[in-house]
Design an enzyme around this catalytic site. Structure first.
Site, PDB file in Angstrom:
ATOM      1  N   CYS A   1      47.332  46.903  39.628  1.00 29.75           N
ATOM      2  CA  CYS A   1      47.351  46.925  41.099  1.00 29.75           C
ATOM      3  C   CYS A   1      47.880  48.222  41.697  1.00 29.75           C
ATOM      4  O   CYS A   1      47.629  48.504  42.868  1.00 29.75           O
ATOM      5  CB  CYS A   1      48.175  45.753  41.626  1.00 29.75           C
ATOM      6  SG  CYS A   1      47.506  44.144  41.169  1.00 29.75           S
TER       7      CYS A   1
ATOM      8  N   HIS B   1      43.152  42.752  48.959  1.00 28.12           N
ATOM      9  CA  HIS B   1      43.745  43.624  47.938  1.00 28.12           C
ATOM     10  C   HIS B   1      42.647  44.123  46.984  1.00 28.12           C
ATOM     11  O   HIS B   1      42.381  43.496  45.954  1.00 28.12           O
ATOM     12  CB  HIS B   1      44.810  42.809  47.194  1.00 28.12           C
ATOM     13  CG  HIS B   1      45.459  43.474  46.036  1.00 28.12           C
ATOM     14  ND1 HIS B   1      45.497  44.843  45.851  1.00 28.12           N
ATOM     15  CD2 HIS B   1      46.138  42.932  44.970  1.00 28.12           C
ATOM     16  CE1 HIS B   1      46.155  45.115  44.729  1.00 28.12           C
ATOM     17  NE2 HIS B   1      46.538  43.980  44.174  1.00 28.12           N
TER      18      HIS B   1
ATOM     19  N   CYS C   1      53.815  45.673  43.080  1.00 25.37           N
ATOM     20  CA  CYS C   1      54.013  45.005  41.805  1.00 25.37           C
ATOM     21  C   CYS C   1      52.758  45.214  40.967  1.00 25.37           C
ATOM     22  O   CYS C   1      51.680  45.501  41.497  1.00 25.37           O
ATOM     23  CB  CYS C   1      54.299  43.513  42.002  1.00 25.37           C
ATOM     24  SG  CYS C   1      52.968  42.584  42.796  1.00 25.37           S
TER      25      CYS C   1
END
Length: 401
Positions: free
Chosen positions: A91, A357, A387
């Site tokens: 991510c 996202h 994260c």
């Protein structure tokens, strides 16, 4: 050490990551190509001056594979002499790509670099690239691998966040995002994405649901209860034997949305700024990466933030803008709890719960949001953190100039 400056940032709108999403018809390379073209058209520099295009992409297989940034740059009209590099830190990939671009400038090895990110989740599904940490029993047993949603629910359980608190934060994200769009806070960074005949297919973040209420969210079934009962709860509870049971609080409404998107930043030094009359917008001050327990996996943003703040020689009181990726509501709530920062100060423009996202692009995008918000408010320092799957986190601090 040479100073690295951000000269410009552009991003696409975020399209729903489904076959009926507006960006589904746009290939990943076309998506990134349009972003790189926009960087080139908004700034007057010789394309041969760009010494590298570094691109974050998580599921780099199929039409997202093969060092996508290298060939997107060629499609965008950059010189054949511009090399490309693909990076994957899940991510945080888009932010790490930007940090690597800055690092090469700060080391004095490059004068002008593009850090970028792309993910077309409607065309290349998350997890399609496999991985030993998920599919090799010897590895999963060693790590204690669980689904990320189980990890998010464990964070909520371990640190005391209720379903209602997570839902309240999700509503806040929706409200802030709508306000940001109403106030045109993203207008300097977002470019409309076009199809192959030049027709605009998307000019806004289409995952938003600003009309969502607490009653709406209360009607959603927790997404990870069944997975937990299949055995994932038992796996993570072996790491945390003090927890009697996992409280499953996350669902589609308080977790990040699956979307398509791309973003890029133009980064260079003072010499390049002077040569091409580029105006520095911010200086990249410090960045940090950390590893944490790979089972609970999503608890690293606070540690990464503290490490970056220490490297920068700052305190948390110096930070004016906080951007923490909204992978799940509990991730942000834990960050605020750990850092003793009120939720009113974090993600003031909304976040991934409302906007979505796009894995490999998100870090680049939210650093751009932090930059825009610094300029809008007149703040000095901004910190961006994400994260990362497998138990990692990345944070970056920039200073408005």
């Amino acid at each position: 050490m040479t100073e690295a400056f951000i000269f410009d940032h552009v991003r696409s709108p975020r399209g729903r990551g489904k076959k009926d999403g507006s960006l589904h018809s746009v290939t990943p390379i076309s998506l990134l190509t349009q972003i790189l073209k926009a960087i080139k058209s908004r700034n007057e520099f010789e394309v041969t001056a760009v010494e590298e295009v570094i691109t974050g992409c998580v599921t780099a297989v199929g039409e997202q594979g093969g060092d996508i940034g290298r060939f997107a740059a060629i499609m965008a009209g950059y010189s054949d002499h511009v090399p490309g590099l693909h990076v994957n830190r899940f991510c945080a990939s888009g932010l790490v790509a930007t940090n690597y671009a800055a690092a090469s400038v700060m080391a004095g090895q490059k004068d002008l670099v593009i850090g970028s990110g792309v993910e077309s989740m409607s065309r290349v599904p998350m997890g399609f690239d496999g991985g030993a940490w998920i599919f090799d029993p010897q590895v999963t047993n060693k790590i204690g691998t669980v689904m990320q949603g189980i990890s998010a629910d464990m964070i909520a359980t371990k640190y005391g966040f209720s379903r209602e608190q997570c839902d309240e934060y999700a509503i806040l994200s929706q409200q802030r995002t709508k306000k940001s769009w109403d106030e045109k806070r993203f207008k300097n960074s977002i470019i409309p994405i076009k199809d192959h005949i030049g027709r605009t297919v998307l000019d806004h973040d289409e995952h938003m649901r600003p009309q969502t209420t607490m009653e709406d969210l209360a009607g959603l079934k927790p997404s990870f209860t069944d997975m937990g009962e299949l055995g994932f709860d038992s796996v993570i509870m072996q790491k945390y034997p003090d927890i009697e049971r996992v409280n499953h609080v996350h669902h589609a409404g308080n977790s990040s949305g699956i979307v398509d998107g791309a973003g890029a930043m133009l980064i260079g030094n003072k010499k390049t700024a002077k040569k091409y009359n580029l105006k520095p917008r911010a200086r990249i001050v410090a960045f940090a990466d950390v590893g944490v327990d790979p089972s609970i996996m999503l608890t690293g943003p606070g540690e990464a933030a503290r490490k970056a703040i220490k490297k920068a020689g700052l305190t948390k009181q110096d930070i004016d803008i906080w951007e923490v990726n909204e992978a799940f509501a509990s991730v942000v709530l834990r960050f605020c709890q750990e850092m003793d920062v009120p939720t009113s100060d974090v993600n003031v423009c909304g976040g991934a719960i409302a906007m979505g996202h796009p894995l490999g692009a998100t870090g680049n995008m939210i650093l751009g949001t932090a930059l825009d918000e610094l300029e809008r408010t007149g703040g000095k320092y901004a910190l961006t953190a994400l994260c990362v799957g497998g138990g990692m986190a990345t944070a970056t601090i920039i200073e408005r100039v």
